[in-house]
Write a protein that holds these residues in place. Structure first.
Motif, PDB file in Angstrom:
ATOM      1  N   ARG A 163      50.654  47.609  46.164  1.00 59.32           N
ATOM      2  CA  ARG A 163      49.955  46.677  46.540  1.00 59.32           C
ATOM      3  C   ARG A 163      48.571  47.090  47.196  1.00 59.32           C
ATOM      4  O   ARG A 163      48.921  48.060  47.904  1.00 59.32           O
ATOM      5  CB  ARG A 163      51.058  45.793  47.722  1.00 59.32           C
ATOM      6  N   VAL A 164      48.021  46.233  46.789  1.00 60.50           N
ATOM      7  CA  VAL A 164      46.577  47.082  47.952  1.00 60.50           C
ATOM      8  C   VAL A 164      45.280  45.730  48.595  1.00 60.50           C
ATOM      9  O   VAL A 164      45.740  44.549  47.597  1.00 60.50           O
ATOM     10  CB  VAL A 164      45.166  47.818  46.614  1.00 60.50           C
ATOM     11  N   THR A 165      44.296  45.613  48.898  1.00 62.93           N
ATOM     12  CA  THR A 165      43.574  44.721  49.627  1.00 62.93           C
ATOM     13  C   THR A 165      42.697  44.684  48.785  1.00 62.93           C
ATOM     14  O   THR A 165      41.847  43.403  48.949  1.00 62.93           O
ATOM     15  CB  THR A 165      43.891  44.992  51.653  1.00 62.93           C
ATOM     16  N   ASP A 166      42.354  45.266  48.037  1.00 62.55           N
ATOM     17  CA  ASP A 166      41.132  45.646  47.550  1.00 62.55           C
ATOM     18  C   ASP A 166      41.682  45.786  45.987  1.00 62.55           C
ATOM     19  O   ASP A 166      41.125  46.814  45.753  1.00 62.55           O
ATOM     20  CB  ASP A 166      39.607  45.949  47.683  1.00 62.55           C
ATOM     21  N   ILE A 167      41.672  45.056  45.052  1.00 63.36           N
ATOM     22  CA  ILE A 167      41.601  45.429  43.633  1.00 63.36           C
ATOM     23  C   ILE A 167      40.487  46.071  43.086  1.00 63.36           C
ATOM     24  O   ILE A 167      40.424  47.536  42.685  1.00 63.36           O
ATOM     25  CB  ILE A 167      42.566  44.190  42.914  1.00 63.36           C
ATOM     26  N   ASP A 168      39.117  46.035  43.059  1.00 64.13           N
ATOM     27  CA  ASP A 168      38.416  46.490  42.870  1.00 64.13           C
ATOM     28  C   ASP A 168      37.915  47.499  43.650  1.00 64.13           C
ATOM     29  O   ASP A 168      37.760  48.288  42.546  1.00 64.13           O
ATOM     30  CB  ASP A 168      36.282  45.687  42.943  1.00 64.13           C
ATOM     31  N   ARG A 169      38.265  47.923  44.445  1.00 67.39           N
ATOM     32  CA  ARG A 169      38.220  49.461  44.956  1.00 67.39           C
ATOM     33  C   ARG A 169      39.451  50.656  44.593  1.00 67.39           C
ATOM     34  O   ARG A 169      38.423  51.395  44.314  1.00 67.39           O
ATOM     35  CB  ARG A 169      38.070  49.113  46.757  1.00 67.39           C
ATOM     36  N   ALA A 170      39.981  49.541  44.752  1.00 67.83           N
ATOM     37  CA  ALA A 170      41.511  50.273  44.185  1.00 67.83           C
ATOM     38  C   ALA A 170      41.027  50.440  42.295  1.00 67.83           C
ATOM     39  O   ALA A 170      41.112  51.869  42.612  1.00 67.83           O
ATOM     40  CB  ALA A 170      42.619  49.640  43.787  1.00 67.83           C
ATOM     41  N   GLU A 171      40.510  50.146  41.247  1.00 66.69           N
ATOM     42  CA  GLU A 171      40.120  50.427  40.136  1.00 66.69           C
ATOM     43  C   GLU A 171      39.358  51.883  40.423  1.00 66.69           C
ATOM     44  O   GLU A 171      38.967  52.304  39.658  1.00 66.69           O
ATOM     45  CB  GLU A 171      39.349  49.507  39.586  1.00 66.69           C
ATOM     46  N   ARG A 172      37.642  51.209  41.318  1.00 65.35           N
ATOM     47  CA  ARG A 172      37.121  52.806  41.305  1.00 65.35           C
ATOM     48  C   ARG A 172      37.459  53.524  41.904  1.00 65.35           C
ATOM     49  O   ARG A 172      37.991  55.022  41.913  1.00 65.35           O
ATOM     50  CB  ARG A 172      36.192  52.075  42.423  1.00 65.35           C
TER      51      ARG A 172
END
Length: 144
Positions: A12-21
């Motif tokens: 689980r992540v709080t910022d999916i765009d940041r996690a994708e990067r």
């Protein structure tokens, strides 16, 4: 029931765009699919299997109750629905409540361990993901 291999991990992540990067661009995990439905957003990464790792957005209103961290660990137990049915019967006999889900690529049983950690047991059901990687990002009720 016999676990054959570790299938995948979902965080689980709080910022999916940041996690994708981070996982895609920095660590180099190839993105194979994305899922967005009913407020749920996930990104799936593959190292050769249908998916080996995924990130799942924790919506703002859930961040205080669920938080970032492990969502579930998946274990492959076979390649047939009969194996999944046998596993479900064994789990139910032990008092474990399961939620059967059809992902097309896999057929799965979701449950919690005694401490509430998410566990998925699955059987591979289709190799359609080799031609259509987006197929890993589906979920439907499964009748067992």
């Amino acid at each position: 029931m016999k676990i054959q291999s570790l299938g995948h991990v979902v965080v689980r992540v709080t910022d999916i765009d940041r996690a994708e990067r981070f996982y895609g661009d920095v660590l180099g995990l190839p993105i194979c699919a994305r899922f967005e439905e009913n407020g749920m957003r996930m990104t799936f990464f593959s190292l050769g299997n249908h998916h080996d790792f995924a990130v799942m957005l924790v919506p703002g209103d859930a961040a205080t109750t669920e938080g970032a961290g492990l969502h579930h660990v998946a274990f492959k137990i076979g390649d047939s629905l009969d194996q999944l049915r046998e596993a479900r019967a064994k789990l139910e006999a032990a008092g474990v409540v399961t939620d059967p889900i059809d992902h097309e690529v896999t057929k799965s049983l979701y449950m919690a361990d005694p401490d509430g950690n998410g566990i998925e047991l699955y059987v591979d059901a289709s190799d359609v993901w080799k031609r259509e990687p987006q197929k890993v990002a589906q979920l439907f009720p499964l009748e067992l």
